[in-house]
Design a protein around this motif. Structure first.
Motif, mmCIF file in Angstrom:
data_model
loop_
_atom_site.group_PDB
_atom_site.id
_atom_site.type_symbol
_atom_site.label_atom_id
_atom_site.label_comp_id
_atom_site.label_asym_id
_atom_site.label_seq_id
_atom_site.Cartn_x
_atom_site.Cartn_y
_atom_site.Cartn_z
ATOM 1 N N UNK A 88 0.834 -1.204 0.000
ATOM 2 C CA UNK A 88 0.000 0.000 0.000
ATOM 3 C C UNK A 88 0.868 1.252 0.000
ATOM 4 N N UNK A 89 0.541 2.205 -0.881
ATOM 5 C CA UNK A 89 1.313 3.436 -0.992
ATOM 6 C C UNK A 89 0.493 4.683 -0.704
ATOM 7 N N UNK A 90 -0.839 4.560 -0.748
ATOM 8 C CA UNK A 90 -1.759 5.685 -0.554
ATOM 9 C C UNK A 90 -1.627 6.741 -1.647
ATOM 10 N N UNK A 123 3.826 2.025 -11.080
ATOM 11 C CA UNK A 123 4.270 3.250 -10.404
ATOM 12 C C UNK A 123 4.112 4.430 -11.368
ATOM 13 N N UNK A 124 2.905 5.031 -11.363
ATOM 14 C CA UNK A 124 2.584 6.100 -12.307
ATOM 15 C C UNK A 124 2.382 7.428 -11.570
ATOM 16 N N UNK A 125 2.407 8.491 -12.350
ATOM 17 C CA UNK A 125 2.184 9.834 -11.814
ATOM 18 C C UNK A 125 1.657 10.726 -12.925
ATOM 19 N N UNK A 211 -3.672 2.838 -5.409
ATOM 20 C CA UNK A 211 -3.000 3.071 -4.129
ATOM 21 C C UNK A 211 -2.142 1.910 -3.685
ATOM 22 N N UNK A 212 -1.883 0.966 -4.609
ATOM 23 C CA UNK A 212 -1.052 -0.196 -4.302
ATOM 24 C C UNK A 212 -0.040 -0.416 -5.421
#
Length: 258
Positions: A88-90, A123-125, A211-212
């Motif tokens: 979990x990364x939130x 892992x996106x932004x 979020x994961x």
């Protein structure tokens, strides 16, 4: 006796190949979505039996085997496609695929050439223009193969189907592609995969968790045990070579004297 040297030598080469494979898995333990590899090998008697039964020769006629080298033949590497655990990364734009499939990314090489690659790393932004991108700036594609562009000033929500909503309106659906046979996938590098000739794209049931991030499926304990086993096998072959070398020295320098 000399053939014994070659047998031990091929064993050492095979163990070195196995060690390189294990070391690569350990090095990528913290790489999101990484799938560990394994190495296979074939014994000389297996290869010999296969060649004897070879029906590809005209009339199924036997032919010379060439130089006999009783030892180990390095086989093919394989990929363990089992799913890694989720972390979990939130961060709502961190995505993880539960099930089969890969995120579709428009990859741009250092030469400026673009191509479609596939990855399990979600892992996106958002960039300054609101495009959903990877940390390297490659565009994440939707289910129609287009760039995913959002309004960075508005809140976004991503459901389990990968649908992205802003202000209650559907903006895009994250593209997830799967393949009928993973043997037609090859590692490209930078945590990407690319299909080879013969690959068939399909759609498989999956869910997307916002979020994961999916972690690698590498077990450090298992890989360290494998590394110890490989080291012992390598040392055993090394001792055999030293034994053969001592025997040859005696035969050449002592028994050979008149």
């Amino acid at each position: 006796m000399v053939k014994g040297l070659y047998t031990s030598y091929t064993g050492m080469v095979n163990e070195q190949h196995r060690l390189d494979t294990v070391a690569n898995s350990i090095a990528n333990f913290d790489t999101n979505g990484f799938k560990k590899e394994g190495a296979t090998s074939q014994a000389f008697d297996d290869v010999l039996a296969y060649k004897i039964k070879d029906v590809t020769e005209a009339g199924n006629l036997p032919r010379r085997m060439g130089i006999i080298n009783p030892g180990v033949k390095i086989g093919e590497n394989y990929v363990d496609w089992s799913e890694g655990s989720f972390k979990e990364t939130n961060n709502q734009f961190d995505l993880a695929i539960a099930g089969k499939g890969f995120f579709t990314v428009e990859f741009t090489s250092k030469k400026g050439q673009t191509s479609i690659k596939y990855t399990r790393d979600g892992n996106f932004t958002l960039d300054m223009q609101g495009n959903l991108v990877t940390p390297e700036g490659d565009y994440v594609l939707d289910s129609d193969g287009r760039h995913i562009r959002l309004d960075p000033l508005k809140e976004a929500a991503i459901n389990r189907q990968g649908q992205i909503y802003q202000n209650g309106a559907l903006v895009a659906t994250v593209g997830v592609s799967d393949f009928q046979d993973y043997n037609y996938l090859e590692k490209y590098g930078e945590n990407y995969y690319q299909p080879v000739e013969g690959a068939t794209v399909i759609q498989s049931p999956h869910q997307i968790y916002s979020g994961y991030l999916e972690q690698s499926n590498v077990s450090i304990v298992d890989e360290m045990v494998n590394m110890i086993s490989i080291q012992r096998s390598y040392e055993a072959n090394q001792k055999l070579i030293q034994t053969f070398d001592s025997s040859l020295e005696i035969a050449a320098n002592q028994l050979g004297k008149l």
